[in-house]
Write a protein that holds these residues in place. Structure first.
Motif, PDB file in Angstrom:
ATOM      1  N   ASP A  54      36.334  54.607  33.982  1.00  0.00           N
ATOM      2  CA  ASP A  54      34.928  54.896  34.295  1.00  0.00           C
ATOM      3  C   ASP A  54      33.980  54.159  33.355  1.00  0.00           C
ATOM      4  O   ASP A  54      33.031  53.509  33.802  1.00  0.00           O
TER       5      ASP A  54
ATOM      6  N   LEU B 192      31.472  51.117  34.351  1.00  0.00           N
ATOM      7  CA  LEU B 192      30.022  51.279  34.195  1.00  0.00           C
ATOM      8  C   LEU B 192      29.453  50.178  33.307  1.00  0.00           C
ATOM      9  O   LEU B 192      28.418  49.576  33.608  1.00  0.00           O
TER      10      LEU B 192
ATOM     11  N   ALA C   3      23.726  55.783  33.692  1.00  0.00           N
ATOM     12  CA  ALA C   3      24.786  56.806  33.735  1.00  0.00           C
ATOM     13  C   ALA C   3      24.638  57.749  34.926  1.00  0.00           C
ATOM     14  O   ALA C   3      25.627  58.102  35.590  1.00  0.00           O
TER      15      ALA C   3
ATOM     16  N   TYR D 200      25.663  56.058  38.218  1.00  0.00           N
ATOM     17  CA  TYR D 200      27.125  55.969  38.332  1.00  0.00           C
ATOM     18  C   TYR D 200      27.697  57.336  38.698  1.00  0.00           C
ATOM     19  O   TYR D 200      28.604  57.461  39.539  1.00  0.00           O
TER      20      TYR D 200
ATOM     21  N   LEU E 176      24.371  53.395  41.200  1.00  0.00           N
ATOM     22  CA  LEU E 176      24.348  52.640  39.948  1.00  0.00           C
ATOM     23  C   LEU E 176      23.326  51.500  40.007  1.00  0.00           C
ATOM     24  O   LEU E 176      22.506  51.335  39.102  1.00  0.00           O
TER      25      LEU E 176
END
Ligand code: AMP
Ligand code: MG
Length: 346
Positions: A96, A100, A174, A177, A282
């Motif tokens: 993750d 990201l 954040a 995402y 995102l």
């Protein structure tokens, strides 16, 4: 810390999501009509999940997923992967965090550095992390800016590294995402209709159970109410605004949390709010922050060169600019009809 409106947005989205009985067609299966809901406080904001056709267990998994991602991405928690990267200069990342960071860096490049994930030393110097607000002198800002340059962040498979003195902040991306991750989890669980409101970052999964679009309130940066309503199907709508987090300095000026990497100071771009609508949470999250920094003209030019989002831009003088793809889905709220709205064309 002022966060006066994010709570309001949450309420607005819920009020507008149409979960009322009068909207319910009589022929519809009532059991599928009752949403499961959850409220989670994470990533410094209130998150509201409204899920149709899912069970409590799935909702519990969604809550756990939020907390898992917060645990990885938090810049302040001493146990996060990001904290390790910032402290040690290198870290082995989960899939993750690596994803990201990798995709976030692509968006830094795409926006010509208006988005810069290494902006953290400035965010902290202005007090936005701790609430100890202050106005750093130009000299201090210049010194801190020496440490800001996203092109020096390296991500190779699961390993990331940054130069000494650099610190990464994922606050601009954040929640976007997280919205995408929740959507994936809920879809895998069979859900086709849900509204995820992550502190004003809205992610719509499908449409309302009756097939009509979700209705989202777009906050008026100048007031306590919303200035328009956006209809949304299966997309994210993510807003960055100077009203979301700010302080009034001893000099009487207002300073907000979106920093222009060119100056090290809050971005004074003439915009007060940027909403991005698109398929990827995102991308929308990254671009809402970046287009705020760019200002109206650069933002419109950027939109013209892009194909993966639409935008609503609100200027200091109250102007509302809506790109043509939203022409049929954004409308001014009642009482706001006298305001000027410009449709921006390609
Ligand atoms: P958002 O609310 O998504 O616009 O993100 C704002 C947050 O991102 C701030 O609270 C900072 O933590 C961080 N930030 C501020 N300015 C920038 C920037 N120019 N590039 C990347 N992150 C930023
Ligand atoms: Mg953002």
């Amino acid at each position: 810390m002022k966060k006066r409106l994010s709570g309001l947005l949450v309420l607005l989205a819920l009020a507008l999501c149409g979960c009322t009985e009068k909207d319910t067609p009589q022929s519809w299966d009532q059991s599928a009509e009752t949403p499961s809901t959850a409220t989670v406080f994470a990533m410094d904001t209130v998150m509201d999940l409204t899920v149709y056709g899912g069970d409590e267990e799935l909702l519990g998994q969604a809550e756990e997923r939020i907390l898992e991602l917060e645990g990885l991405f938090s810049v302040t928690s001493e146990t996060s992967e990001l904290h390790t990267l910032n402290q040690e200069g290198a870290a082995v990342l989960s899939e993750d965090t690596a994803q990201l960071l990798r995709r976030g860096l692509d968006l830094c490049g795409r926006t010509g550095g208006a988005l810069d994930l290494s902006i953290y030393p400035l965010v902290r110097a202005w007090g936005f992390t701790t609430g100890a607000y202050r106005i750093p002198e130009e000299q201090e800002r210049a010194a801190l800016l020496e440490r800001v340059d996203y092109t020096q962040i390296r991500v190779q498979d699961s390993e990331a590294s940054i130069p000494s003195g650099m610190e990464v902040d994922l606050g601009s991306v954040a929640k976007g995402y997280t919205g995408d991750a929740l959507e994936e989890l809920l879809r895998a669980g069979g859900v086709t209709s849900a509204l995820l409101n992550l502190g004003g970052n809205v992610q719509a999964l499908g449409s309302k159970p009756d097939g009509s679009p979700w209705r989202i309130g777009i906050q008026d940066p100048e007031g306590e109410s919303y200035l328009g309503v956006l209809e949304l199907n299966d997309q994210a709508a993510i807003t960055s605004g100077s009203y979301e987090r700010f302080f009034v300095g001893e000099d009487g000026n207002t300073y907000w949390h979106i920093i222009d990497p060119a100056t090290g100071a809050p971005a004074v771009s003439g915009l007060t709010s940027v909403t991005i609508v698109g398929d990827s949470g995102l991308t929308c999250d990254a671009l809402s922050t970046a287009l705020f920094v760019m200002g109206l003209d650069r933002a419109v030019e950027f939109w013209r060169q892009s194909e993966d989002f639409e935008t609503i831009l609100i200027t200091e003088d109250g102007g509302i600019y809506v790109t043509e793809g939203l022409e049929g889905s954004f409308s001014l709220a009642e009482g706001e009809g006298s305001r000027e709205m410009t449709v921006v064309r390609r």
